[in-house]
Design an enzyme around this catalytic site. Structure first.
Site: not given
Ligand SMILES: [Zn+2]
Ligand SMILES: *[C@@H]1O[C@H](CO)[C@@H](O)[C@H](O)[C@H]1NC(C)=O
Ligand SMILES: *[C@@H]1O[C@H](CO)[C@@H](O)[C@H](O)[C@H]1NC(C)=O
Length: 540
Positions: A112, A306
């Site tokens: 990523s 949340d």
């Molecule tokens: Zn990953």
């Protein structure tokens, strides 16, 4: 042969018994013809939107490969008690679609950090590195200096737009970090994660760069433990040692951030009550950190503590869109990837469905004429959708045909991951196992602690000004350039000057410092080897 015959007979019996959920109207050819005619007509009537994009709404599904996309679509429909396959997700409505090639400079299958540097900064780079070119080496602080590349979030801020990041992971995680940080390692979340050598060589942690680099108007996600001094009790989990502050330099970056914004309405919140009380109309800055690390999976979220990704997306847009010059917002569905690493298809798909609802909220709050909305994945996973399940069968269910080992298998499974299990050389017998539960781990062909990523292309979907630039099969780093062009931010300002032909002065096409002295010559080979070793050790 005999086994296959038995399996085939079993399939025939199932069909005859009417297990199929096929629909009567679909047996009429007119159903398909009129549906296709409508699609054709809307394609014929589509006009190119060549406006300059005032806003960029960028949705990144981490690990949301095409298999995940299709399976999430079916799940979304099935959660509404439909057969599912025919469901139209919000992202399905985007008129322009292309593919992005995701490999990094050093690896065929990326992570990523490398992919974020490509689609946010416009430059492909090495695995595990954030906001630096491939001349920088993973984990090697010394190679970072001079090789920084800036992101479209910074280009947008420099152009006077408001900017924000919304994620379901910690805000220091690879994807959001690449909007604001330059780091030879994605793992340098706080100064405690920096090796002594890197500190000595002047590298700083990602959290401190969150305050120092670009002035970000909206920051929403998790990761408060990297912001507070070592041992600081977490407000939500005061008894949990692992949730306590991590910083060795004694800085409290949350307090520092608030002090930096004196004279502005700047709110820091860590729970739903305070979040709800933030009035976007009179809030200039928002930092919301809902967990010490990553947020919880959507299906395990405590809605009293949340907010969902739909709520956070809405709050961010409402704050940012007050700027008459527009905004850039990154919204990351960051935990699709993490669920896949765990081999949990249920979680990955529910995260992807929540992500699609956030996209719907984004479209609802913005105008197509002035907002370029892009949806894409950074990379895929070894996630497969197989067998011959009947129409409408649960996407989390089993193929009606069994394997040659006379055992059933799930429609969704993994090429590698934690779900690999053999007993006396046989796969687990799942005839009596409910594979639709949230904790079920699908079978994987190869045992690995965590499922890896996979290397096939990912989809890029676009809507709004210059969305037609997002077509064809392109390198992933093209995305940043096309978004920058559409919004007239970054180095290429031709779109707002009415120019379209290339400016031959190439310096105007790159936004980053070029004179960098990277590691060159024979050192390159050694560094590449080191990179590979480091990467394999620390790969997420
Ligand atoms: Zn990953
Ligand atoms: C789908 O059906 C189940 C069971 O009949 C029901 O509990 C649920 O509310 C339905 N959901 C929707 C969205 O209609
Ligand atoms: C939310 O945060 C505020 C500020 O720290 C605190 O006063 C409040 O008690 C918190 N609410 C909950 C439900 O924990």
């Amino acid at each position: 042969m005999e086994l296959r015959r038995v399996a085939f007979l079993a399939l025939c019996v199932l069909v005859a018994c009417g297990s199929s959920d096929a629909k009567v109207e679909e047996e009429n050819p007119e159903f398909w013809r009129s549906q296709a005619k409508k699609t054709l007509q809307s394609a014929l009537e589509r006009k190119l939107n060549t406006n300059v994009a005032k806003n960029i709404l960028f949705f990144l599904g981490d690990g949301m490969g095409i298999t995940t996309y299709t399976a999430a679509r079916i799940l979304k429909g099935q959660l509404q008690n439909k057969t599912g396959e025919e469901t139209v997700m919000t992202m399905d409505t985007f008129p322009h679609v292309g593919l992005a090639k995701t490999y990094s400079v050093d690896f065929q299958i990326p992570d990523s950090a490398a992919t974020a540097t490509a689609y946010l900064c416009g430059v492909k780079t090495n695995l595990n590195t954030v906001g630096v070119s491939a001349a920088a080496r993973n984990g090697a602080c010394k190679t970072q200096k001079g090789n920084e590349v800036t992101s479209i979030l910074k280009w947008a801020k420099d152009a006077g737009k408001s900017v924000g990041i919304v994620t379901t992971t910690r805000v220091q995680h690879a994807t959001p970090a690449t909007t604001y940080a330059h780091s030879a390692s994605r793992k340098w979340y706080s100064d405690a994660d920096l090796p002594a050598g890197a500190k000595k060589d002047g590298c700083t942690d990602i959290s401190s760069q969150l305050l120092k680099n670009t002035d970000i108007d909206v920051i929403i996600g998790g990761g408060r433990k990297y912001m507070t001094p070592k041992g600081t009790k977490d407000p939500e989990y005061p008894l949990d040692y692992a949730s306590r502050g991590k910083r060795q330099d004694g800085r409290n970056l949350i307090n520092e951030w608030q002090r930096m914004k004196v004279g502005k309405v700047a709110r820091y919140v860590w729970n739903q009550t305070d979040f709800d009380a933030v009035d976007p109309e009179n809030t200039d800055y928002l930092m919301a950190l809902f967990e010490p690390g990553d947020l919880r999976f959507e299906t395990e979220r405590d809605p009293k503590m949340d907010p969902s990704i739909v709520e956070t997306t809405e709050k961010a847009i409402r704050i940012l869109q007050k700027n008459p010059k527009g905004f850039f917002l990154l919204v990351e569905g960051g935990r699709i990837d993490q669920a896949h690493h765990d081999g949990r298809a249920y979680m990955a798909l529910h995260e992807a469905v929540a992500f699609d609802y956030a996209i719907a909220k984004g479209l609802e709050l913005t105008k197509e004429e002035e907002t370029l909305t892009v949806v894409m994945a950074d990379h895929s996973h070894p996630f497969t959708f197989n067998g011959y399940p009947f129409r409408g069968q649960s996407i989390l269910g089993k193929s009606p045909l069994w394997g040659r080992d006379m055992l059933p298998y799930t429609t969704l499974m993994y090429g590698n991951g934690p779900g690999h299990k053999l007993t006396n050389g046989k796969r687990p017998d799942i005839r009596d196992v409910d594979t639709k539960t949230k904790d079920y781990v699908q079978f994987a062909a190869v045992p690995t602690e965590s499922a890896t990523h996979s290397g096939e292309d990912v989809a890029v979907l676009a809507r709004g000004p210059m969305a037609h630039l997002f077509q064809g099969v392109n390198e992933q780093n093209y995305v940043a350039h096309a978004m920058g062009y559409a919004a007239c931010v970054g180095a290429d300002l031709r779109h707002c000057k009415g120019q379209t032909s290339p400016d031959l002065d190439s310096t105007t096409l790159t936004n980053d410092r070029n004179g960098a002295e990277g590691v060159r010559g024979s050192a390159v080979l050694l560094s590449s080897l080191l990179t590979a070793l480091l990467a394999l050790k620390v790969l997420m």
